[in-house]
Design a protein around this motif. Structure first.
Motif, PDB file in Angstrom:
ATOM      1  N   PRO A  51       0.812  -1.222   0.000  1.00  0.00           N
ATOM      2  CA  PRO A  51       0.000   0.000   0.000  1.00  0.00           C
ATOM      3  C   PRO A  51       0.844   1.269   0.000  1.00  0.00           C
ATOM      4  O   PRO A  51       0.502   2.227  -0.700  1.00  0.00           O
ATOM      5  CB  PRO A  51      -0.829  -0.144   1.282  1.00  0.00           C
ATOM      6  CG  PRO A  51      -0.984  -1.619   1.449  1.00  0.00           C
ATOM      7  CD  PRO A  51       0.337  -2.194   1.016  1.00  0.00           C
ATOM      8  N   GLU A  52       1.950   1.280   0.732  1.00  0.00           N
ATOM      9  CA  GLU A  52       2.782   2.478   0.773  1.00  0.00           C
ATOM     10  C   GLU A  52       3.446   2.748  -0.570  1.00  0.00           C
ATOM     11  O   GLU A  52       3.588   3.903  -0.995  1.00  0.00           O
ATOM     12  CB  GLU A  52       3.840   2.351   1.876  1.00  0.00           C
ATOM     13  CG  GLU A  52       3.293   2.571   3.275  1.00  0.00           C
ATOM     14  CD  GLU A  52       2.524   3.883   3.393  1.00  0.00           C
ATOM     15  OE1 GLU A  52       3.059   4.932   2.965  1.00  0.00           O
ATOM     16  OE2 GLU A  52       1.386   3.863   3.899  1.00  0.00           O
ATOM     17  N   GLU A  53       3.866   1.699  -1.253  1.00  0.00           N
ATOM     18  CA  GLU A  53       4.465   1.885  -2.582  1.00  0.00           C
ATOM     19  C   GLU A  53       3.435   2.430  -3.562  1.00  0.00           C
ATOM     20  O   GLU A  53       3.738   3.313  -4.377  1.00  0.00           O
ATOM     21  CB  GLU A  53       5.036   0.562  -3.084  1.00  0.00           C
ATOM     22  CG  GLU A  53       6.303   0.123  -2.370  1.00  0.00           C
ATOM     23  CD  GLU A  53       6.766  -1.256  -2.800  1.00  0.00           C
ATOM     24  OE1 GLU A  53       7.991  -1.452  -2.912  1.00  0.00           O
ATOM     25  OE2 GLU A  53       5.910  -2.147  -3.011  1.00  0.00           O
ATOM     26  N   LEU A  54       2.224   1.906  -3.490  1.00  0.00           N
ATOM     27  CA  LEU A  54       1.180   2.383  -4.394  1.00  0.00           C
ATOM     28  C   LEU A  54       0.836   3.835  -4.096  1.00  0.00           C
ATOM     29  O   LEU A  54       0.658   4.646  -5.022  1.00  0.00           O
ATOM     30  CB  LEU A  54      -0.058   1.493  -4.246  1.00  0.00           C
ATOM     31  CG  LEU A  54      -1.006   1.449  -5.444  1.00  0.00           C
ATOM     32  CD1 LEU A  54      -0.280   0.997  -6.707  1.00  0.00           C
ATOM     33  CD2 LEU A  54      -2.180   0.526  -5.153  1.00  0.00           C
ATOM     34  N   ARG A  55       0.775   4.179  -2.831  1.00  0.00           N
ATOM     35  CA  ARG A  55       0.476   5.571  -2.473  1.00  0.00           C
ATOM     36  C   ARG A  55       1.595   6.503  -2.923  1.00  0.00           C
ATOM     37  O   ARG A  55       1.334   7.638  -3.348  1.00  0.00           O
ATOM     38  CB  ARG A  55       0.263   5.691  -0.958  1.00  0.00           C
ATOM     39  CG  ARG A  55      -1.002   5.010  -0.459  1.00  0.00           C
ATOM     40  CD  ARG A  55      -1.240   5.247   1.023  1.00  0.00           C
ATOM     41  NE  ARG A  55      -2.353   4.441   1.498  1.00  0.00           N
ATOM     42  CZ  ARG A  55      -2.242   3.404   2.307  1.00  0.00           C
ATOM     43  NH1 ARG A  55      -1.046   3.037   2.774  1.00  0.00           N
ATOM     44  NH2 ARG A  55      -3.309   2.711   2.673  1.00  0.00           N
ATOM     45  N   CYS A  56       2.816   6.054  -2.831  1.00  0.00           N
ATOM     46  CA  CYS A  56       3.943   6.867  -3.301  1.00  0.00           C
ATOM     47  C   CYS A  56       3.802   7.155  -4.792  1.00  0.00           C
ATOM     48  O   CYS A  56       4.022   8.287  -5.246  1.00  0.00           O
ATOM     49  CB  CYS A  56       5.262   6.144  -3.005  1.00  0.00           C
ATOM     50  SG  CYS A  56       6.731   7.060  -3.536  1.00  0.00           S
ATOM     51  N   TRP A  57       3.412   6.150  -5.546  1.00  0.00           N
ATOM     52  CA  TRP A  57       3.224   6.355  -6.987  1.00  0.00           C
ATOM     53  C   TRP A  57       2.066   7.304  -7.253  1.00  0.00           C
ATOM     54  O   TRP A  57       2.187   8.215  -8.084  1.00  0.00           O
ATOM     55  CB  TRP A  57       2.969   5.017  -7.677  1.00  0.00           C
ATOM     56  CG  TRP A  57       2.662   5.178  -9.130  1.00  0.00           C
ATOM     57  CD1 TRP A  57       3.553   5.403 -10.148  1.00  0.00           C
ATOM     58  CD2 TRP A  57       1.355   5.165  -9.735  1.00  0.00           C
ATOM     59  NE1 TRP A  57       2.880   5.528 -11.356  1.00  0.00           N
ATOM     60  CE2 TRP A  57       1.535   5.384 -11.129  1.00  0.00           C
ATOM     61  CE3 TRP A  57       0.070   4.977  -9.239  1.00  0.00           C
ATOM     62  CZ2 TRP A  57       0.464   5.421 -12.013  1.00  0.00           C
ATOM     63  CZ3 TRP A  57      -0.996   5.021 -10.129  1.00  0.00           C
ATOM     64  CH2 TRP A  57      -0.793   5.245 -11.497  1.00  0.00           C
ATOM     65  N   TRP A 114      -8.316  12.175 -10.238  1.00  0.00           N
ATOM     66  CA  TRP A 114      -7.082  11.664  -9.628  1.00  0.00           C
ATOM     67  C   TRP A 114      -7.054  11.948  -8.124  1.00  0.00           C
ATOM     68  O   TRP A 114      -6.563  11.135  -7.342  1.00  0.00           O
ATOM     69  CB  TRP A 114      -5.846  12.259 -10.301  1.00  0.00           C
ATOM     70  CG  TRP A 114      -4.612  11.475  -9.980  1.00  0.00           C
ATOM     71  CD1 TRP A 114      -3.834  11.578  -8.852  1.00  0.00           C
ATOM     72  CD2 TRP A 114      -4.057  10.400 -10.753  1.00  0.00           C
ATOM     73  NE1 TRP A 114      -2.815  10.665  -8.886  1.00  0.00           N
ATOM     74  CE2 TRP A 114      -2.927   9.927 -10.045  1.00  0.00           C
ATOM     75  CE3 TRP A 114      -4.393   9.817 -11.970  1.00  0.00           C
ATOM     76  CZ2 TRP A 114      -2.136   8.889 -10.512  1.00  0.00           C
ATOM     77  CZ3 TRP A 114      -3.607   8.790 -12.445  1.00  0.00           C
ATOM     78  CH2 TRP A 114      -2.498   8.334 -11.723  1.00  0.00           C
ATOM     79  N   LEU A 115      -7.574  13.088  -7.709  1.00  0.00           N
ATOM     80  CA  LEU A 115      -7.669  13.378  -6.274  1.00  0.00           C
ATOM     81  C   LEU A 115      -8.550  12.332  -5.579  1.00  0.00           C
ATOM     82  O   LEU A 115      -8.244  11.885  -4.465  1.00  0.00           O
ATOM     83  CB  LEU A 115      -8.232  14.778  -6.054  1.00  0.00           C
ATOM     84  CG  LEU A 115      -7.290  15.939  -6.430  1.00  0.00           C
ATOM     85  CD1 LEU A 115      -8.060  17.258  -6.436  1.00  0.00           C
ATOM     86  CD2 LEU A 115      -6.118  16.022  -5.460  1.00  0.00           C
ATOM     87  N   ALA A 120      -9.162   7.311  -2.393  1.00  0.00           N
ATOM     88  CA  ALA A 120      -9.499   5.887  -2.358  1.00  0.00           C
ATOM     89  C   ALA A 120      -8.309   5.047  -1.924  1.00  0.00           C
ATOM     90  O   ALA A 120      -8.474   3.970  -1.337  1.00  0.00           O
ATOM     91  CB  ALA A 120      -9.981   5.429  -3.731  1.00  0.00           C
ATOM     92  N   ALA A 121      -7.094   5.542  -2.196  1.00  0.00           N
ATOM     93  CA  ALA A 121      -5.882   4.822  -1.803  1.00  0.00           C
ATOM     94  C   ALA A 121      -5.406   5.193  -0.408  1.00  0.00           C
ATOM     95  O   ALA A 121      -4.401   4.645   0.069  1.00  0.00           O
ATOM     96  CB  ALA A 121      -4.770   5.105  -2.809  1.00  0.00           C
ATOM     97  N   GLY A 122      -6.109   6.117   0.242  1.00  0.00           N
ATOM     98  CA  GLY A 122      -5.757   6.473   1.611  1.00  0.00           C
ATOM     99  C   GLY A 122      -4.941   7.742   1.756  1.00  0.00           C
ATOM    100  O   GLY A 122      -4.352   7.983   2.807  1.00  0.00           O
ATOM    101  N   LEU A 123      -4.914   8.578   0.718  1.00  0.00           N
ATOM    102  CA  LEU A 123      -4.180   9.841   0.766  1.00  0.00           C
ATOM    103  C   LEU A 123      -5.156  11.002   0.932  1.00  0.00           C
ATOM    104  O   LEU A 123      -6.248  10.990   0.373  1.00  0.00           O
ATOM    105  CB  LEU A 123      -3.366  10.042  -0.517  1.00  0.00           C
ATOM    106  CG  LEU A 123      -2.209   9.066  -0.746  1.00  0.00           C
ATOM    107  CD1 LEU A 123      -1.715   9.179  -2.187  1.00  0.00           C
ATOM    108  CD2 LEU A 123      -1.065   9.348   0.221  1.00  0.00           C
TER     109      LEU A 123
END
Length: 254
Positions: A51-57, A114-115, A120-123
């Motif tokens: 999840p952290e890698e996906l959020r970074c992207w 995109w926001l 949805a990804a937790g950001l």
């Protein structure tokens, strides 16, 4: 007795490639350099990202996304006819959104979608809009692309957008991979990718038509290929920065 010598002959200019040959060469470049082959994207689509890698992207890619209407505005300013500008401005509306006619429903636009993907990804959208956490390598790649569109010829600037020829298939792959491997992301978050499939195909057809019309010489066509390769390098460099940062984060965590 005087003698004369023939003047040296200039080498003949190479004939332009056919449109089919130009497209073949674009596809050959893409097969080697488009970012669908980048290790980070491959890991993403194989369901191997944390999840952290996906959020970074998501966070860093947003820095690119928010600059798309800016680069399109720079290209728009280069177009010499009202008809071309009216067609190209649609790309800005696609990302910035538009109000509906006569009070009807409008379109929130790709940046808003995109926001919502980030949420949805937790950001937090406030974090995304702040630009905090965007990697230096990502900033450098995006700035390079925007400046290219600012300084390039209309032909080169439009040609750099031909990565849209390959984006729709990548989006389809991404949608399936995220639905399969990342079910913790709310389905509404995938709306950006879903909408861009059709938009990307339309934009690619439009840009390719302009490139074929404007690239009258072999030299023009070579500039098209160079601009396209440059854009591939921008997208690849963006992922290099994210890959390096997430790999370092994993190593530090370990």
């Amino acid at each position: 007795m005087s003698t004369t010598t023939d003047a040296p002959r200039r080498p003949a200019r190479p004939l332009p490639w056919t449109p089919e040959e130009v497209e073949h060469r674009l596809r050959r470049i893409a097969a080697e350099r488009y970012h669908h082959r980048h290790p980070f994207n491959l890991r993403m689509h194989d369901g191997l990202l944390t999840p952290e890698e996906l959020r970074c992207w998501v966070l860093n890619r947003f820095h690119y996304q928010r600059h798309i209407p800016i680069k399109d505005a720079l290209i728009l300013a280069k177009l010499g006819s009202r008809e071309l500008r009216r067609a190209w401005i649609r790309r800005i509306h696609d990302h910035d959104g538009r109000d509906g006619d006569d009070g009807g429903p409008g379109d929130a636009g790709g940046i808003e979608r995109w926001l919502r993907l980030g949420e949805a990804a937790g950001l937090d959208r406030v974090l995304l809009l702040s630009g905090e956490g965007v990697l230096p390598g990502v900033r450098f790649a995006v700035e390079g692309y925007v400046n290219f569109c600012r300084l390039a010829t209309p032909l080169e600037a439009v040609a750099s957008s031909l990565t849209e020829l390959f984006a729709p298939d990548l989006m389809v792959t991404r949608i399936g991979a995220w639905e399969r491997h990342y079910p913790w992301i709310e389905p509404e978050g995938l709306r950006y990718f879903q909408v861009r499939v059709a938009q990307g195909r339309r934009d690619a057809d439009e840009a390719l038509t302009l490139v074929h019309r404007w690239a009258e010489t072999r030299a023009d066509q070579e500039r098209v290929l160079a601009a396209f390769a440059f854009k591939c390098d921008v997208l690849w460099s963006l992922l290099d920065a994210v890959e390096h940062a997430t790999a370092k984060g994993s190593a530090d965590a370990g």
